[in-house]
Design an enzyme around this catalytic site. Structure first.
Site, PDB file in Angstrom:
ATOM      1  N   SER B 151       0.863  -1.168   0.057  1.00 31.51           N
ATOM      2  CA  SER B 151      -0.070   0.149   0.054  1.00 31.51           C
ATOM      3  C   SER B 151       0.982   1.118  -0.017  1.00 31.51           C
ATOM      4  CB  SER B 151      -1.036   0.119   1.199  1.00 31.51           C
ATOM      5  OG  SER B 151      -2.037   0.825   0.924  1.00 31.51           O
ATOM      6  N   ASP B 227      -9.839  -5.643  -3.509  1.00 30.87           N
ATOM      7  CA  ASP B 227      -9.203  -4.515  -2.535  1.00 30.87           C
ATOM      8  C   ASP B 227     -10.327  -3.265  -2.646  1.00 30.87           C
ATOM      9  OD1 ASP B 227      -7.696  -2.364  -1.419  1.00 30.87           O
ATOM     10  OD2 ASP B 227      -5.919  -3.564  -2.328  1.00 30.87           O
ATOM     11  N   HIS B 260      -7.460  -6.254   0.558  1.00 37.32           N
ATOM     12  CA  HIS B 260      -6.106  -5.314   0.858  1.00 37.32           C
ATOM     13  C   HIS B 260      -5.183  -5.812   2.348  1.00 37.32           C
ATOM     14  CE1 HIS B 260      -4.072  -1.602   0.097  1.00 37.32           C
ATOM     15  NE2 HIS B 260      -4.058  -1.188   1.206  1.00 37.32           N
TER      16      HIS B 260
END
Lengths: 283, 283
Positions: B151, B227, B260
């Site tokens: 991320s 995600d 995620h």
């Protein structure tokens, strides 16, 4: 899915699914959350289940997030179910002093007989009966079960299996509280949940139960030698002595350098999953 | 061990050691904590190092506890170093509104130019220079380095490698913020840390840096298709288009069903470690 099971979270993991559910537990007289890991094989056939019992202060999340077990569970085709470690909620009494080793997060996988604990603290009934019935009714799993756990949950796994060898194909434990009648954590919990009659305690103590075991399920125990709780709380030598006296099969592995953490569990979880898969998928 | 490094925790893991240290960082003008996993091979020879950069709100602990990377790192003989995600402490200003996507836990792996952030927010210097120098001086590791992250840390890994291809043997990312100049998280952070001159932003944006890259380190990116941040914040298609235009090597793998979380990272961490080990131990 039955409306009685509320989905709390869902994450794809190694081709399978990690899911968390909330439901009303009759045994616990409270809401309860559990997690299940369904390996990819469950999409096409029922798979056997390993029940994992966590230690003091934990919930279903510790094992699912930290043990790294999904990779090998996906390889072997074994589902994993992780309950909470106690009943919880505003209506469930906790430790009067707010301590972490009794009450919420510390159910000790027994059925309490003493007030006020007996109205909710029935983790034994929940783990041995209610949760498997629920899981086997709602998920693509078979009725083949194994049980494992860590610390307080290692005690729980040994006790569940020793009291019900026919319900489990195999049992193992990481750093279990082997003789709770003779350590501070166990004495605090047993004296409150069960009262002061020590004859009752022996029904919930692995080192006492091995002498009475009928069908004998071999015990696999891993214990880190640098575990800070080893001498005072865990006492694997008491279990070893009891197994020797009763000629109960035990594999006790002392692991040099390892402590009480999930770093220890993760290092040997593959061995335990293979041990269970060997019993759940006999050749 | 140098007195400038204070040992915070130590856990044996897969025959190697997970350790956490606190030290005074010159780049960050603050105390900082990092973790290192030393595989068993480090007991007999220097091993190469993968630097792992975590995402928003994380510390060194998330990856070390949840990714399940130690097993394969121990197999391959790769050390892993995980810094924190920002400077921290009472003297380090955080988000004025107490938000989780800026300030503490959200350093974005850049050097801030704007007051009051520039006195502490220099995670780029810390990750690229100060931390490797410290690690290479104090641990049995070689100067062979790779970098990866998740991320915000995926953004960091791509930027560190694109700006310094000679310092890394390989780079990969999980669900990176691919085009921070064009997403809410990035715009909030860049406008505060770097001011409103967008020419400065392009120096910290992987999708803009690929056009200027000299030595071309192939990029490996895994992205979960489920995600929740994919469309608004992560934008892998922007990176893909930029790489196509610049003929920069990119392997972008869209993983159906994955989200995620660290359940996603754990599912593919072995692939990434093997990718890095192939570059760190060339045949």
């Amino acid at each position: 899915m039955d409306a009685s099971l509320e989905l709390v979270a869902s994450n794809k993991s190694f081709g399978g699914w990690h899911k968390r559910y909330r439901h009303r537990s009759a045994s616990l007289n409270a809401e309860a959350v559990f997690a299940i890991y369904l390996p990819p094989q469950a999409q096409s056939q029922p798979v056997p289940v390993l029940y994992w019992l966590s230690g003091l202060t934990c919930s279903d999340e510790n094992f699912m997030q930290k043990a790294g077990a999904q990779r090998i569970a996906a390889e072997l085709g074994v589902a994993i179910v992780a309950p909470d470690t106690s009943p919880r909620g505003a209506e469930v009494p906790g430790d009067p002093d707010g301590a972490w080793d009794f009450g919420h997060g510390a159910g000790f996988y027994l059925n309490a007989s003493e007030a006020p604990w007996h109205r909710h603290y029935r983790m034994y009934d929940y783990v041995v009966d209610e949760l498997p019935a629920l899981v086997e009714a709602h998920f693509p799993v078979s009725a083949l079960r194994s049980v494992s756990g860590h610390s307080m949950g290692g005690h729980g796994a040994l006790v569940c299996a020793l009291r019900n060898p026919g319900r489990y194909r195999s049992v193992s434990a990481f750093a279990p509280i082997c003789n709770p009648s003779d350590c501070p954590w166990g004495q605090k919990a047993f004296s409150r949940y069960l009262g002061n009659d020590r004859r009752k305690w022996s029904e919930w103590d692995a080192s006492e139960l091995v002498a009475k075991a009928g069908e004998r399920l071999p015990l696999l125990v891993d214990q880190g030698e640098q575990d800070g709780f080893l001498a005072e709380q865990l006492k694997p030598r008491a279990l070893e002595a009891a197994c020797a006296a009763a000629r109960h099969p035990l594999t006790l592995r002392l692991q040099p350098g390892y402590d009480h953490s999930y770093f220890f569990i993760a290092s040997f979880i593959d061995d335990h999953l293979r041990h269970h898969a060997g019993a759940l998928y006999p050749r």
